[in-house]
Design an enzyme around this catalytic site. Structure first.
Site, PDB file in Angstrom:
ATOM      1  N   SER A  65       0.789  -1.230   0.000  1.00 34.21           N
ATOM      2  CA  SER A  65       0.000   0.000   0.000  1.00 34.21           C
ATOM      3  C   SER A  65       0.822   1.282   0.000  1.00 34.21           C
ATOM      4  CB  SER A  65      -0.952   0.012   1.199  1.00 34.21           C
ATOM      5  OG  SER A  65      -2.016  -0.890   0.980  1.00 34.21           O
ATOM      6  N   LYS A  79      -0.242   3.661  -2.654  1.00 37.61           N
ATOM      7  CA  LYS A  79      -1.292   4.679  -2.533  1.00 37.61           C
ATOM      8  C   LYS A  79      -0.723   6.101  -2.437  1.00 37.61           C
ATOM      9  CE  LYS A  79      -4.757   1.652  -0.374  1.00 37.61           C
ATOM     10  NZ  LYS A  79      -4.017   0.410  -0.151  1.00 37.61           N
ATOM     11  N   SER A 137      -5.438   3.343   4.552  1.00 36.85           N
ATOM     12  CA  SER A 137      -5.093   2.367   3.508  1.00 36.85           C
ATOM     13  C   SER A 137      -6.319   1.625   2.997  1.00 36.85           C
ATOM     14  CB  SER A 137      -4.053   1.380   4.037  1.00 36.85           C
ATOM     15  OG  SER A 137      -3.120   1.070   3.039  1.00 36.85           O
ATOM     16  N   LYS A 195       3.246   6.700   5.105  1.00 40.37           N
ATOM     17  CA  LYS A 195       2.367   5.683   4.522  1.00 40.37           C
ATOM     18  C   LYS A 195       2.875   4.314   4.917  1.00 40.37           C
ATOM     19  CE  LYS A 195      -1.150   4.243   2.380  1.00 40.37           C
ATOM     20  NZ  LYS A 195      -1.203   3.186   3.406  1.00 40.37           N
TER      21      LYS A 195
END
Length: 385
Positions: free
Chosen positions: A151, A154, A208, A313
């Site tokens: 993820s 993203k 997420s 992130k």
């Protein structure tokens, strides 16, 4: 004489009847006894089977106890009517237990990166730390190896959305096309939910949320294929030579990048105030088709007062392990940290703490070579692009 003969016959009849009756009763009693014996034997046989089965199970448990093992359990989490439900299921066979162990092996492990020794004993197979202002490399470990990034993808999704200057207040709808049929991951967003692009971007970066990231890509001009093309074009623009994207969520293990490349992405994303805010919000409440939903940040460090995090992130799939990128102010430095393929749920944030303590122990200028560990410069076959 006649009377005597009759009396003798009658007496004989009376004498014979009881004997016959006694004989019949004895025969019936013998049959009942035989049946009872058979029934008792059958019961004993069933009982012996049950005892043997119980003894067999007990013996297996004792063998496990002697071997120092316990029955393995799998923790499963799902959402039922908006509530988080946790269940535990036993691994019933040795084959299932082996399968669990195989699934946990990452691409980095298979490439031999777990054999790399570093002076901080990090749990991450890849680490890259750089001073954002001076570009001075503060720590490096397998930084040129391209691995699945889960993820962390993203973050690029957010950059493409912001670069396109799409209306953040436009209402988008989650459809069946956003359901994960690759990893079969769960989502709190039901099919049919309507949210603004702003809210979808927020929960994609903060929590997420996979369906949110999918909806963002699908509602790009030209659809998801054009969106992925824009992601790869942006990567080339930023000089990310080891990076390739195939979706907007990171569920595919074919989304790959290296530590050095991701540091470039973090620096670029940090320049956008929306991405900084959305990725570091500790928690948020959003509206999905009029329904209030509460989301929390997947990185608990953003809630700690002793951390000054400007952008972050997290990511996880089995092939990638635990991943984390962050921009933070540490000891007067703007630092970018990248951790890939970390082992253990809390290990990536623990590695961030180890790097922080290292930087806090250093003077303003430092001898980078003195702390840089030996690195693997060659990538595993097929991992770099």
């Amino acid at each position: 004489m006649f009377k005597l003969a009759v009396a003798t016959v009658v007496a004989a009849l009376f004498a014979f009847s009881p004997v016959q009756a006694a004989g019949a009763g004895a025969g019936a009693g013998a049959g009942a006894t035989e049946q009872a014996k058979k029934s008792s034997a059958a019961k004993k046989k069933v009982k012996r089977k049950v005892v043997r089965k119980a003894t067999s199970k007990r013996a297996k448990r004792q063998e496990l106890a002697v071997a120092g093992e316990r029955p393995r359990m799998i923790r499963r989490v799902k959402t039922v009517r908006g509530k988080r439900v946790v269940t535990y299921q036993p691994v019933r066979t040795a084959a299932a237990a082996v399968a669990v162990g195989v699934a946990a092996k990452t691409v980095g492990d298979m490439a031999g990166l777990d054999d790399t020794v570093d002076p901080l004993a990090l749990r991450s197979n890849v680490a890259y730390v750089v001073d954002q202002n001076s570009a001075e490399v503060l720590f490096e470990k397998n930084a040129n190896v391209a691995l699945p990034i889960a993820s962390l993808t993203k973050l690029m999704t957010g950059m493409v959305v912001m670069d396109a200057r799409q209306d953040l207040d436009e209402v988008l709808r989650v459809t069946d096309d956003d359901v994960d049929r690759h990893k079969f991951s769960s989502s709190r967003l039901p099919v049919g939910a309507s949210m603004t692009r702003r809210e979808l971007l927020h929960i994609a970066l903060m929590s997420s949320e996979n369906r949110a990231a999918s909806a963002l890509g699908r509602n790009y001009p030209g659809g998801i294929n054009a969106f992925v093309g824009a992601m790869n074009a942006k990567a080339r623009q930023l000089g990310m030579r080891d990076t390739h994207y195939v979706d907007s969520s990171g569920l595919s293990s074919r989304n790959v990048s290296s530590g050095r490349d991701l540091a470039k992405l973090v620096m670029a994303a940090h320049g956008d105030p929306v991405l900084r805010e959305f990725s570091t919000t500790p928690n948020s409440t959003v509206q999905a088709s009029g329904r209030t939903m509460h989301y929390r940040n997947t990185n608990y460090l953003v809630s700690l007062p002793d951390w000054n995090i400007g952008l972050q992130k997290t990511g996880f799939i089995n092939e990638a392990g635990r991943c984390l990128v962050m921009q933070a102010m540490i000891h007067g430095r703007n630092v970018v940290m990248v951790f890939l393929d970390s082992k253990g749920k809390m290990s990536r944030t623990a590695d961030a703490g180890r790097i922080r303590r290292l930087i806090e122990s250093l003077p303003d200028r430092m001898d980078v070579e003195a702390i840089r560990p030996s690195t693997i410069t060659a990538s595993a076959p097929g991992l770099t692009r």
